[in-house]
Scaffold this motif. Sequence first.
Motif, mmCIF file in Angstrom:
data_model
loop_
_atom_site.group_PDB
_atom_site.id
_atom_site.type_symbol
_atom_site.label_atom_id
_atom_site.label_comp_id
_atom_site.label_asym_id
_atom_site.label_seq_id
_atom_site.Cartn_x
_atom_site.Cartn_y
_atom_site.Cartn_z
ATOM 1 N N ASN A 1 16.882 59.603 26.562
ATOM 2 C CA ASN A 1 17.489 58.670 27.293
ATOM 3 C C ASN A 1 16.452 57.554 27.888
ATOM 4 O OD1 ASN A 1 19.349 56.993 28.753
ATOM 5 N ND2 ASN A 1 19.222 58.176 30.689
ATOM 6 N N ASN A 2 15.196 58.267 28.216
ATOM 7 C CA ASN A 2 13.774 57.426 28.443
ATOM 8 C C ASN A 2 13.665 56.562 27.396
ATOM 9 O OD1 ASN A 2 11.869 56.486 30.347
ATOM 10 N ND2 ASN A 2 10.685 58.065 29.225
ATOM 11 N N ASP A 3 13.417 57.283 26.214
ATOM 12 C CA ASP A 3 13.226 56.694 25.059
ATOM 13 C C ASP A 3 14.123 55.213 24.718
ATOM 14 O OD1 ASP A 3 10.907 58.510 24.505
ATOM 15 O OD2 ASP A 3 12.047 59.749 23.032
ATOM 16 N N ASP A 4 15.275 55.637 24.731
ATOM 17 C CA ASP A 4 16.439 54.636 24.504
ATOM 18 C C ASP A 4 16.123 53.440 25.434
ATOM 19 O OD1 ASP A 4 17.123 56.087 22.323
ATOM 20 O OD2 ASP A 4 18.777 56.732 23.468
ATOM 21 N N LEU A 5 15.824 53.755 26.757
ATOM 22 C CA LEU A 5 15.859 52.727 27.509
ATOM 23 C C LEU A 5 14.615 51.907 27.342
ATOM 24 C CD1 LEU A 5 17.503 51.814 30.025
ATOM 25 C CD2 LEU A 5 16.455 53.136 31.582
ATOM 26 N N SER A 6 13.389 52.630 27.202
ATOM 27 C CA SER A 6 12.049 52.029 27.068
ATOM 28 C C SER A 6 12.295 50.925 25.883
ATOM 29 C CB SER A 6 11.017 52.926 26.676
ATOM 30 O OG SER A 6 10.624 53.814 27.822
ATOM 31 N N LEU B 1 14.395 47.670 26.798
ATOM 32 C CA LEU B 1 13.856 46.991 27.564
ATOM 33 C C LEU B 1 12.787 46.271 26.940
ATOM 34 C CD1 LEU B 1 12.730 46.017 30.424
ATOM 35 C CD2 LEU B 1 11.224 48.193 30.366
ATOM 36 N N PHE B 2 12.137 46.920 25.967
ATOM 37 C CA PHE B 2 11.273 46.116 25.092
ATOM 38 C C PHE B 2 12.137 44.990 24.375
ATOM 39 C CE2 PHE B 2 9.625 45.356 20.684
ATOM 40 C CZ PHE B 2 8.142 44.761 21.148
ATOM 41 N N VAL C 1 15.002 43.517 25.400
ATOM 42 C CA VAL C 1 15.327 42.341 26.024
ATOM 43 C C VAL C 1 14.291 41.673 26.758
ATOM 44 C CG1 VAL C 1 16.419 42.270 28.598
ATOM 45 C CG2 VAL C 1 17.284 44.007 26.850
ATOM 46 N N LEU C 2 12.910 42.198 27.041
ATOM 47 C CA LEU C 2 11.880 41.384 27.363
ATOM 48 C C LEU C 2 11.367 40.515 26.161
ATOM 49 C CD1 LEU C 2 9.580 43.875 29.193
ATOM 50 C CD2 LEU C 2 10.516 41.837 30.121
ATOM 51 N N THR C 3 11.485 41.135 24.902
ATOM 52 C CA THR C 3 10.953 40.350 23.991
ATOM 53 C C THR C 3 11.974 38.986 23.758
ATOM 54 O OG1 THR C 3 10.129 42.188 22.685
ATOM 55 C CG2 THR C 3 10.502 40.316 21.316
ATOM 56 N N ARG C 4 13.172 39.094 23.735
ATOM 57 C CA ARG C 4 14.190 38.025 23.513
ATOM 58 C C ARG C 4 13.999 37.186 24.589
ATOM 59 N NH1 ARG C 4 19.234 41.708 21.401
ATOM 60 N NH2 ARG C 4 18.440 41.928 19.079
ATOM 61 N N ALA C 5 14.110 37.626 25.859
ATOM 62 C CA ALA C 5 13.971 36.819 27.143
ATOM 63 C C ALA C 5 12.820 35.837 27.003
ATOM 64 C CB ALA C 5 13.962 37.704 28.455
ATOM 65 N N LEU C 6 11.688 36.568 26.707
ATOM 66 C CA LEU C 6 10.473 35.879 26.341
ATOM 67 C C LEU C 6 10.507 34.613 25.352
ATOM 68 C CD1 LEU C 6 7.538 35.024 27.207
ATOM 69 C CD2 LEU C 6 6.474 37.061 25.574
ATOM 70 N N ALA C 7 11.103 35.176 24.126
ATOM 71 C CA ALA C 7 11.329 34.018 23.284
ATOM 72 C C ALA C 7 12.162 33.079 23.620
ATOM 73 C CB ALA C 7 11.859 34.857 21.960
ATOM 74 N N SER C 8 13.224 33.047 24.320
ATOM 75 C CA SER C 8 13.972 32.224 24.864
ATOM 76 C C SER C 8 13.152 31.041 25.790
ATOM 77 C CB SER C 8 15.170 32.543 25.535
ATOM 78 O OG SER C 8 16.199 33.518 24.867
ATOM 79 N N ILE C 9 12.575 31.732 26.679
ATOM 80 C CA ILE C 9 11.636 31.086 27.677
ATOM 81 C C ILE C 9 10.848 30.145 27.047
ATOM 82 C CG2 ILE C 9 10.264 31.345 29.591
ATOM 83 C CD1 ILE C 9 11.948 33.730 30.359
ATOM 84 N N ARG C 10 10.062 30.934 26.165
ATOM 85 C CA ARG C 10 9.083 30.018 25.397
ATOM 86 C C ARG C 10 9.437 28.937 24.762
ATOM 87 N NH1 ARG C 10 5.864 33.964 22.709
ATOM 88 N NH2 ARG C 10 4.339 33.855 24.238
ATOM 89 N N LYS C 11 10.615 29.003 24.058
ATOM 90 C CA LYS C 11 11.175 27.942 23.236
ATOM 91 C C LYS C 11 11.617 26.797 24.125
ATOM 92 C CE LYS C 11 15.259 26.704 20.425
ATOM 93 N NZ LYS C 11 16.728 26.860 20.303
ATOM 94 N N ARG C 12 12.010 27.033 25.454
ATOM 95 C CA ARG C 12 12.389 25.967 26.548
ATOM 96 C C ARG C 12 11.183 25.396 26.816
ATOM 97 N NH1 ARG C 12 16.796 26.206 29.380
ATOM 98 N NH2 ARG C 12 16.353 24.115 30.268
ATOM 99 N N VAL C 13 10.299 26.183 27.068
ATOM 100 C CA VAL C 13 8.938 25.772 27.708
ATOM 101 C C VAL C 13 8.380 24.847 26.601
ATOM 102 C CG1 VAL C 13 6.418 26.307 28.604
ATOM 103 C CG2 VAL C 13 8.429 27.579 29.393
ATOM 104 N N GLU C 14 8.231 25.156 25.544
ATOM 105 C CA GLU C 14 7.817 24.635 24.423
ATOM 106 C C GLU C 14 8.404 22.981 23.924
ATOM 107 O OE1 GLU C 14 7.187 27.080 21.037
ATOM 108 O OE2 GLU C 14 5.422 28.229 21.997
ATOM 109 N N GLU C 15 9.670 23.183 24.201
ATOM 110 C CA GLU C 15 10.310 21.816 24.100
ATOM 111 C C GLU C 15 10.105 21.059 25.272
ATOM 112 O OE1 GLU C 15 14.585 23.355 24.457
ATOM 113 O OE2 GLU C 15 14.660 23.978 22.228
ATOM 114 N N ASP C 16 9.865 21.601 26.543
ATOM 115 C CA ASP C 16 9.579 20.735 27.557
ATOM 116 C C ASP C 16 8.068 20.183 27.176
ATOM 117 O OD1 ASP C 16 9.707 19.538 30.367
ATOM 118 O OD2 ASP C 16 8.079 21.110 30.765
#
Length: 148
Positions: A6-11, A14-15, A17-32
């Motif tokens: 369960n800990n391995d799956d959650l880790s 999390l990786f 989700v963080l990677t996808r969130a960062l990619a989305s944020i980075r795309k918006r920031v770079e557009e700006d």
Amino acid sequence: MNNQTNNDDLSLKLFVVLTRALASIRKRVEEDIKCLGLNPTEFAVLEFIYSKGEQPIQKIGQKVLIASSSITYVVDKLEQKQFIWRKPCPSDRRITYAALTDDGKKLRDEIFPKHKEAMNKIFDGLNNNEKQIMVEQLKTLGYHAEKN
């Protein structure tokens, strides 16, 4: 399912989700940033000098995570655009500072409020309390990752 699985799956989740969130944020920031007429690296250098004042060029590269071989190129480009100038250190000829020109200051005054507004829109999905908690948690995670 045991606790370790369960800990391995959650880790892993999390990786992802963080990677996808960062990619989305980075795309918006770079557009700006692109709309402001700069590339992300140029913007990062200007933002660092704006927030910290004139800085040794090598320190800028370290702080904004630019390879030492690339920082000279970025500084050259910003100097050609007349946003920064190189200022020799009076006490050590090996050190050169980058400082904002008057045009750089005008640009800063024009673009940073717009950029701040764009950042607020990007992060409006969280309230201030959630943002503060996330900042603290991500710092903790980053420090732990550096140690291991």
